[in-house]
Design a protein around this motif. Structure first.
Motif, short mmCIF file in Angstrom:
data_model
loop_
_atom_site.label_atom_id
_atom_site.label_comp_id
_atom_site.label_asym_id
_atom_site.label_seq_id
_atom_site.Cartn_x
_atom_site.Cartn_y
_atom_site.Cartn_z
N VAL A 140 -8.64 96.15 86.16
CA VAL A 140 -7.98 94.87 86.46
C VAL A 140 -9.00 93.73 86.55
O VAL A 140 -8.77 92.64 86.04
CB VAL A 140 -7.16 94.97 87.77
N ALA B 247 -10.03 92.81 83.09
CA ALA B 247 -8.95 92.04 82.46
C ALA B 247 -8.92 90.62 83.03
O ALA B 247 -8.77 89.65 82.30
CB ALA B 247 -7.61 92.73 82.67
N GLU C 85 -11.31 88.16 81.67
CA GLU C 85 -10.90 87.63 80.37
C GLU C 85 -9.76 86.61 80.49
O GLU C 85 -9.79 85.55 79.88
CB GLU C 85 -10.40 88.76 79.47
N ASN C 86 -8.74 86.96 81.26
CA ASN C 86 -7.54 86.14 81.27
C ASN C 86 -6.76 86.41 82.56
O ASN C 86 -5.90 87.29 82.60
CB ASN C 86 -6.70 86.47 80.04
N GLN D 33 -4.59 84.63 84.11
CA GLN D 33 -3.18 84.27 84.08
C GLN D 33 -2.32 85.42 83.58
O GLN D 33 -1.26 85.73 84.14
CB GLN D 33 -2.99 83.06 83.16
N MET D 34 -2.80 86.07 82.52
CA MET D 34 -2.03 87.19 81.96
C MET D 34 -1.99 88.35 82.95
O MET D 34 -0.97 89.05 83.04
CB MET D 34 -2.64 87.62 80.62
N VAL D 35 -3.07 88.56 83.67
CA VAL D 35 -3.07 89.63 84.68
C VAL D 35 -1.96 89.37 85.70
O VAL D 35 -1.23 90.27 86.09
CB VAL D 35 -4.45 89.72 85.36
N GLN D 36 -1.82 88.12 86.10
CA GLN D 36 -0.77 87.77 87.06
C GLN D 36 0.61 88.02 86.47
O GLN D 36 1.51 88.50 87.15
CB GLN D 36 -0.86 86.30 87.41
N ALA D 37 0.76 87.67 85.19
CA ALA D 37 2.06 87.82 84.55
C ALA D 37 2.42 89.30 84.40
O ALA D 37 3.54 89.63 84.07
CB ALA D 37 2.06 87.13 83.18
N LEU D 38 1.47 90.19 84.64
CA LEU D 38 1.76 91.61 84.61
C LEU D 38 2.03 92.15 86.01
O LEU D 38 2.08 93.36 86.23
CB LEU D 38 0.61 92.38 83.96
N GLY D 39 2.19 91.24 86.99
CA GLY D 39 2.61 91.68 88.31
C GLY D 39 1.48 91.93 89.29
O GLY D 39 1.67 92.60 90.30
N ILE D 40 0.29 91.41 88.99
CA ILE D 40 -0.84 91.67 89.89
C ILE D 40 -1.23 90.38 90.61
O ILE D 40 -1.39 89.32 89.98
CB ILE D 40 -2.04 92.21 89.09
N ASN D 41 -1.36 90.47 91.91
CA ASN D 41 -1.77 89.32 92.70
C ASN D 41 -3.28 89.15 92.57
O ASN D 41 -4.06 89.78 93.28
CB ASN D 41 -1.37 89.52 94.15
#
Ligand SMILES: Nc1ncnc2c1ncn2[C@@H]1O[C@H](COP(=O)(O)OP(=O)(O)OP(=O)(O)O)[C@@H](O)[C@H]1O
Ligand SMILES: [Mg+2]
Lengths: 232, 295
Positions: free
Chosen positions: B175, B178, B181-182, B184-192
């Motif tokens: 995580v 990831a 790298e990005n 915002q996308m990590v957040q959009a996958l449900g990770i705070n």
């Protein structure tokens, strides 16, 4: 499944969305159409919670999700496939999937297997880095990644963009399987794909919903298509 | 020949200590794009706190000297955890996404921490010595290897391997990579991502504090200025290695350590300039640093 009421979104000083209304019925594929710059991506991103200064109402399964941060929105069961896929380039396909997994239990791993059966290309590229995938593989991975958890609603932003026709075909076939178990909100400019998959459509123009109906309506109405999409 | 081997050995030890300082800085910068100017001060505070405990319980002269040294190290690590949490929670968290404010607020933290050290321990340096089992040296051929430096190299290498292993294999590690790298996308996958960042900040501060503590016996003293001197070097290392890359930081830290060792022998005043030159050369050839992904 999803209801958007009078959505307004500002990006910096620009008033981008000026009243988007939209409803995605359970078990449907609802397509959002509109010219370049109409506000389709902004609509999806607003649902995901990327613009905390938005106003209006967003209901998911009857509960308000407006202004929740993206990770909370995702956790409610909304999968997001962004316009440019946003694959983690330095991570392998396997690791990309792993980032998304809320739990690494049997149910999730079974879902992953199901997705790999759906996208055999991904199984082949399993140990390859995201940055080394083809455009089509990236799109498949982005969709699979969004679906690896229990996902009642999938938001997909222009999955056909920049893909070779054969890849568009593959993605479309997969979406046809996915729709059996997942409600889909699809932004799509490729009218063949939009009309084949879509049950309903919403037309967005200059940040507003200007037209809506069953997809059949749009298929039959060449004038309307010309007016808002510039295609016959 | 033995001169070079000695210099390389010394450089390796210095480099690996710098790595402990730079690793956290790199991850903090890479993951959330936070310019943490307080990192050096936290490194210094860890050094003082650990050294203080080390001395308080008897120091190097007591029969428990060897054990005392490790108790001091644990104290430094613990203060790192506490400081990391406090600084992230009450300052850095308020200024995500705004570099100017980050510089201002973390510089503020730096000044406050530096003053606190002077209030608690006075402005003068405190002498500190290695524990007995790490005193002295042994010879390999004609090359003198001091035990403390060997210890630094082994210990830091262990930390490096552990860190790389965690980044490669653990869920949080994947995580973090990831997120570098990005995010915002990590957040959009449900990770705070904020939670992840708090953890990384705490972990990075802990490493810095351990590094600061180990720096003490290495130099024979701790002093209120030590954070500032090393801070600049740590930023150079981060830039050379690539933001967010732990392996890059390690390579860059060794590079800088070697250049420090050689310059200390041949031309001490030129040391910083040479490090700057290395940085400029690397960035000219690869603007994202040796192992940086770039965005
Ligand atoms: N970060 C931004 N800053 C300023 N304006 C923006 C920003 N992002 C989007 N816009 C503007 O908002 C409007 C809507 O953009 P959006 O990306 O939602 O359109 P779209 O319908 O998805 O278009 P496309 O078909 O090109 O993907 C555009 O006019 C765009 O220029
Ligand atoms: Mg778009």
């Amino acid at each position: 499944m999803l209801k958007i009421k009078d959505l307004h979104t500002h990006i910096e000083q620009f008033h981008i969305l000026q009243g988007v209304n939209l409803e995605v019925p359970d078990n449907s594929v609802t397509v959002v159409l509109g010219r370049n710059g109409a506000g389709k991506t902004t609509t999806i991103r607003s649902v995901m919670g990327f613009y905390p200064n938005m106003s209006g109402e967003i209901l998911f399964q009857g509960k308000s999700i407006a202004k929740l941060p993206p990770y909370t929105v995702a956790k409610q069961g909304i999968g997001y496939v962004p316009e440019d896929q946003d694959i983690f380039a330095g991570l392998t396909v396997e690791e990309n999937m792993r980032v998304a997994m809320r739990r690494e239990d049997d149910t999730t791993l079974e879902r992953q297997e199901w997705l790999l059966d759906l996208f055999p290309d991904l199984r082949e590229a399993w140990k390859r880095k995201g940055g080394h995938l083809s455009g089509g593989q990236k799109q498949m991975l982005s969709i699979a990644r969004a679906l690896v958890n229990e996902t009642p609603l999938l938001l997909v932003d222009e999955p056909s963009k920049g893909l070779a026709p054969i890849m568009v075909e593959k993605v479309m076939e997969a979406m046809n399987v996915i729709r059996e178990t997942t409600t889909i909100l699809l932004v799509e400019q490729n009218f063949i794909m939009a009309s084949q998959l879509g049950d309903y459509f919403y037309m967005i123009d200059e940040g507003r919903t200007v037209f809506q109906g069953e997809m059949q309506l749009l298929k039959d109405d060449e004038v309307l298509r010309k007016k808002y999409l510039g295609i016959a | 020949m033995e001169l070079h081997l000695t210099l390389i050995f010394n450089g390796l030890a210095t480099g690996m200590l710098i790595f402990l300082l730079a690793a956290g800085l790199s991850l903090i910068f890479g993951l959330m794009s936070v310019l943490n100017f307080a990192h050096g001060a936290l490194f210094m505070f860890g050094a003082y706190m650990g050294t203080w405990v080390y001395i308080l319980i008897g120091g190097w002269n007591s029969p428990w000297g060897n054990l005392n040294f490790f108790v001091g190290m644990i104290a430094a690590a613990l203060i790192g955890v506490v400081l990391g949490y406090l600084v992230e929670r009450f300052t850095v968290r308020q200024v995500y996404g705004n570099h100017l404010r980050q510089i201002l607020i973390t510089t503020g933290v730096m000044l406050v921490v530096a003053e606190l050290v002077k209030v608690f321990w006075g402005p003068n340096l405190i002498r500190v010595v290695q524990p007995e089992f790490l005193q002295g040296h042994f010879l390999v051929g004609d090359v003198r290897l001091t035990y403390y430096r060997v210890f630094i190299i082994l210990f830091s290498t262990m930390i490096l391997i552990l860190l790389l292993f965690m980044l490669k294999k653990s869920k949080i590690g994947v995580v973090v990579r990831a997120g570098v790298e990005n995010s915002q996308m990590v957040q959009a996958l449900g990770i705070n991502i904020r939670k992840v960042f708090t953890l990384v900040f705490i972990f990075g501060t802990m490493l810095a504090c351990i590094g600061g503590y180990m720096w003490g016996p290495f130099q024979g003293q701790v002093n209120p200025g030590m954070g500032l001197d090393l801070m600049l070097i740590a930023f150079i290392v981060v830039a050379i290695g690539g933001l967010g890359s732990v392996a890059g930081s390690a390579i860059a830290a060794v590079l800088v350590g070697l250049s420090e060792a050689y310059m200390a022998y041949y031309f001490p005043p030129g040391s910083l300039a040479v490090n700057m030159l290395i940085m400029a050369a690397v960035l000219l050839i690869k603007p994202t640093g040796l192992l940086g992904a770039g965005r």
